[in-house]
Design a protein around this motif. Structure first.
Motif, mmCIF file in Angstrom:
data_model
loop_
_atom_site.group_PDB
_atom_site.id
_atom_site.type_symbol
_atom_site.label_atom_id
_atom_site.label_comp_id
_atom_site.label_asym_id
_atom_site.label_seq_id
_atom_site.Cartn_x
_atom_site.Cartn_y
_atom_site.Cartn_z
ATOM 1 N N ASN A 50 -8.736 25.819 26.286
ATOM 2 C CA ASN A 50 -9.020 25.845 24.848
ATOM 3 C C ASN A 50 -9.542 24.511 24.304
ATOM 4 O OD1 ASN A 50 -8.158 28.575 24.528
ATOM 5 N ND2 ASN A 50 -6.033 27.876 24.555
ATOM 6 N N TRP A 51 -10.225 23.766 25.153
ATOM 7 C CA TRP A 51 -10.879 22.549 24.681
ATOM 8 C C TRP A 51 -12.117 22.937 23.881
ATOM 9 C CZ3 TRP A 51 -10.908 17.338 27.497
ATOM 10 C CH2 TRP A 51 -9.663 17.081 28.081
ATOM 11 N N THR A 52 -12.524 22.061 22.974
ATOM 12 C CA THR A 52 -13.799 22.249 22.287
ATOM 13 C C THR A 52 -14.906 21.599 23.102
ATOM 14 O OG1 THR A 52 -13.648 20.185 21.025
ATOM 15 C CG2 THR A 52 -12.609 22.164 20.066
ATOM 16 N N LYS A 53 -16.124 21.999 22.808
ATOM 17 C CA LYS A 53 -17.266 21.388 23.479
ATOM 18 C C LYS A 53 -17.272 19.885 23.253
ATOM 19 C CE LYS A 53 -22.327 21.238 23.399
ATOM 20 N NZ LYS A 53 -23.565 21.796 22.768
ATOM 21 N N GLU A 54 -16.956 19.451 22.045
ATOM 22 C CA GLU A 54 -16.976 18.028 21.720
ATOM 23 C C GLU A 54 -15.920 17.266 22.519
ATOM 24 O OE1 GLU A 54 -19.176 20.304 19.049
ATOM 25 O OE2 GLU A 54 -17.022 20.532 19.509
ATOM 26 N N GLU A 55 -14.755 17.858 22.701
ATOM 27 C CA GLU A 55 -13.709 17.201 23.492
ATOM 28 C C GLU A 55 -14.130 17.050 24.952
ATOM 29 O OE1 GLU A 55 -9.643 18.592 21.125
ATOM 30 O OE2 GLU A 55 -10.580 19.945 22.585
ATOM 31 N N VAL A 56 -14.810 18.051 25.482
ATOM 32 C CA VAL A 56 -15.306 17.961 26.855
ATOM 33 C C VAL A 56 -16.349 16.861 26.965
ATOM 34 C CG1 VAL A 56 -16.518 19.177 28.698
ATOM 35 C CG2 VAL A 56 -14.821 20.385 27.322
ATOM 36 N N MET A 57 -17.233 16.767 25.990
ATOM 37 C CA MET A 57 -18.269 15.744 26.021
ATOM 38 C C MET A 57 -17.666 14.345 25.983
ATOM 39 S SD MET A 57 -21.070 17.475 26.302
ATOM 40 C CE MET A 57 -22.427 16.405 25.806
ATOM 41 N N VAL A 58 -16.600 14.165 25.227
ATOM 42 C CA VAL A 58 -15.930 12.862 25.163
ATOM 43 C C VAL A 58 -15.311 12.525 26.518
ATOM 44 C CG1 VAL A 58 -13.996 11.582 24.164
ATOM 45 C CG2 VAL A 58 -15.523 12.900 22.681
ATOM 46 N N LEU A 59 -14.628 13.490 27.124
ATOM 47 C CA LEU A 59 -14.032 13.276 28.439
ATOM 48 C C LEU A 59 -15.104 12.911 29.466
ATOM 49 C CD1 LEU A 59 -11.403 13.556 30.200
ATOM 50 C CD2 LEU A 59 -12.210 15.873 30.723
ATOM 51 N N ALA A 60 -16.223 13.629 29.440
ATOM 52 C CA ALA A 60 -17.309 13.348 30.379
ATOM 53 C C ALA A 60 -17.912 11.970 30.139
ATOM 54 C CB ALA A 60 -18.385 14.425 30.254
ATOM 55 N N SER A 61 -18.026 11.586 28.877
ATOM 56 C CA SER A 61 -18.576 10.273 28.541
ATOM 57 C C SER A 61 -17.680 9.151 29.056
ATOM 58 C CB SER A 61 -18.756 10.166 27.029
ATOM 59 O OG SER A 61 -19.215 8.876 26.667
ATOM 60 N N GLN A 62 -16.379 9.324 28.927
ATOM 61 C CA GLN A 62 -15.445 8.311 29.425
ATOM 62 C C GLN A 62 -15.524 8.189 30.945
ATOM 63 O OE1 GLN A 62 -11.820 9.883 27.800
ATOM 64 N NE2 GLN A 62 -12.034 8.802 25.839
ATOM 65 N N ALA A 63 -15.645 9.332 31.628
ATOM 66 C CA ALA A 63 -15.767 9.306 33.085
ATOM 67 C C ALA A 63 -17.065 8.630 33.510
ATOM 68 C CB ALA A 63 -15.711 10.734 33.634
ATOM 69 N N ARG A 64 -18.146 8.946 32.799
ATOM 70 C CA ARG A 64 -19.439 8.355 33.131
ATOM 71 C C ARG A 64 -19.405 6.838 32.923
ATOM 72 N NH1 ARG A 64 -22.005 11.263 30.120
ATOM 73 N NH2 ARG A 64 -22.661 12.870 31.568
ATOM 74 N N ALA A 65 -18.767 6.391 31.859
ATOM 75 C CA ALA A 65 -18.694 4.956 31.573
ATOM 76 C C ALA A 65 -17.898 4.226 32.648
ATOM 77 C CB ALA A 65 -18.076 4.733 30.193
ATOM 78 N N ASP A 66 -16.765 4.778 33.032
ATOM 79 C CA ASP A 66 -15.961 4.130 34.072
ATOM 80 C C ASP A 66 -16.644 4.200 35.432
ATOM 81 O OD1 ASP A 66 -14.022 3.265 32.396
ATOM 82 O OD2 ASP A 66 -12.500 4.744 32.963
ATOM 83 N N GLY A 67 -17.481 5.207 35.617
ATOM 84 C CA GLY A 67 -18.198 5.310 36.877
ATOM 85 C C GLY A 67 -19.172 4.174 37.099
ATOM 86 N N LYS A 68 -19.564 3.499 36.063
ATOM 87 C CA LYS A 68 -20.503 2.377 36.173
ATOM 88 C C LYS A 68 -19.794 1.053 36.476
ATOM 89 C CE LYS A 68 -23.735 4.526 32.902
ATOM 90 N NZ LYS A 68 -24.729 4.896 33.924
#
Length: 338
Positions: free
Chosen positions: A299-317
């Motif tokens: 029951n996550w929102t699309k926006e919550e998923v995008m935030v989670l993905a953004s945090q993962a992408r940032a740490d991946g760098k």
């Protein structure tokens, strides 16, 4: 794959029409039959191509909801990147099994079909089949390749026309009953034939613990938790050897690879592997990987998923995070006297 087999294996019907099959008499004029057939075929095709669109991504409609990753162009591009990652990882080899002169081969969950196409180019004498839930493969392919739409978790019916080689790659988070797929592979390969599965241990790790508490770890914990809660297998790599033994395979060989995330390794080979891993994950891979699982099951929102993905992408760098995945290639042979 019962439906697929019905399409693939030609049969000769008995003369006349079976009494228990009702005839459609709505078209009595033979001249209209071609138009009717074309219209009916179009309706069948549309049932496969009538994709689900959700949260800005496109998903398969055949067996709707079985597979939780998208099948749109960004995802197809990412899957082709995964293919290149596999080639780099395995030193440009498509497989490791010691097959000789294969005549009939199937690639399970073929995706974009790129493995099947490359294999067909390498083995022009072989008939190569790629099956998948989505008909997203190219139309221009080598003459010895064909693609079929089917669900590999359905019952198969290839025993009467078995394969010399069965291949599957990266089925993690794609299927629920992985053991059944391996058992069906055993029944559908010829005695003496080979089956090879290549797959991930989905949860990442690091030797120095540098991935702990990061956005990357949270991403995989949240997403894999959703997949596991829905019954999907997320760590098949570590279980493949035992599943092969249980199915009856012999001459089982296991090879374990390391896939770093990013270019932090000093070793040039691992650095290149890590670069491809990070590239495919950043190519909308994080969002595509997480969106359906988290919005449908958590029951996550699309926006919550995008935030989670953004945090993962940032740490991946970050170069101070030394995360990697374990990846397994397991192949085995059906006994000659089976």
């Amino acid at each position: 794959m019962a439906e697929t087999c019905a399409q693939e294996q030609a049969t000769t019907p008995a003369a006349g029409v079976p009494a228990n099959v009702e005839v459609d008499n709505s078209y009595e004029n033979d001249s209209a039959y071609g138009d009717e057939l074309s219209s009916y075929s179009a309706s069948l095709t549309s049932s496969v191509l009538d994709y689900r669109h959700e949260n800005g991504r496109r998903y398969h409609k055949f067996r709707d909801g079985v597979y939780l990753l998208p099948n749109d162009e960004p995802e197809n591009d990412r899957m082709d990147m995964l293919h290149e990652l596999s080639l780099v990882l395995m030193h440009r080899k498509l497989y490791l099994a010691p097959i000789k002169n294969p005549q009939r081969v199937i690639d399970l969950a073929t995706g974009t079909g790129i493995w099947a196409i490359d294999f067909a180019d390498e083995h022009p004498q072989a008939e190569v089949i790629g099956c998948d839930l989505s008909p997203t493969q190219p139309s221009v392919v080598p003459p010895n390749v064909k693609f079929l739409v089917d669900d590999i978790e359905s019952d198969w019916a290839y025993e009467s026309n078995p394969f010399d080689f069965i291949h599957a790659r990266s089925l993690a988070v794609s299927i629920r009953n992985y053991e059944k797929v391996i058992r069906e592979s055993y029944r559908s390969v010829k005695p003496g034939g080979w089956v090879e599965f290549q797959d991930w241990d989905g949860y990442p790790t690091s030797e120095d613990g540098s991935h702990k508490g990061t956005g990357l770890q949270r991403f995989y914990d949240e997403v894999y938790g959703a997949f596991e809660g829905a019954g999907y297998e997320v760590r098949p790599g570590i279980k493949l050897e035992q599943w092969f033994k249980d199915a009856g395979f012999v001459n089982i060989h296991v090879e374990k690879f390391i896939i770093p995330y990013g270019i932090w390794p000093k070793d040039r080979y691992l650095k290149k592997v890590g670069a491809w891993c990070q590239t495919q994950a950043e190519a909308l891979g994080f969002e595509g990987f997480a969106m359906a699982a988290l919005t449908r099951f958590k029951n996550w929102t699309k926006e919550e998923v995008m935030v989670l993905a953004s945090q993962a992408r940032a740490d991946g760098k970050r170069r101070d995070i030394h995360m990697y995945f374990d990846y397994y290639v397991v192949y085995g042979q059906r006994p000659e006297n089976s």
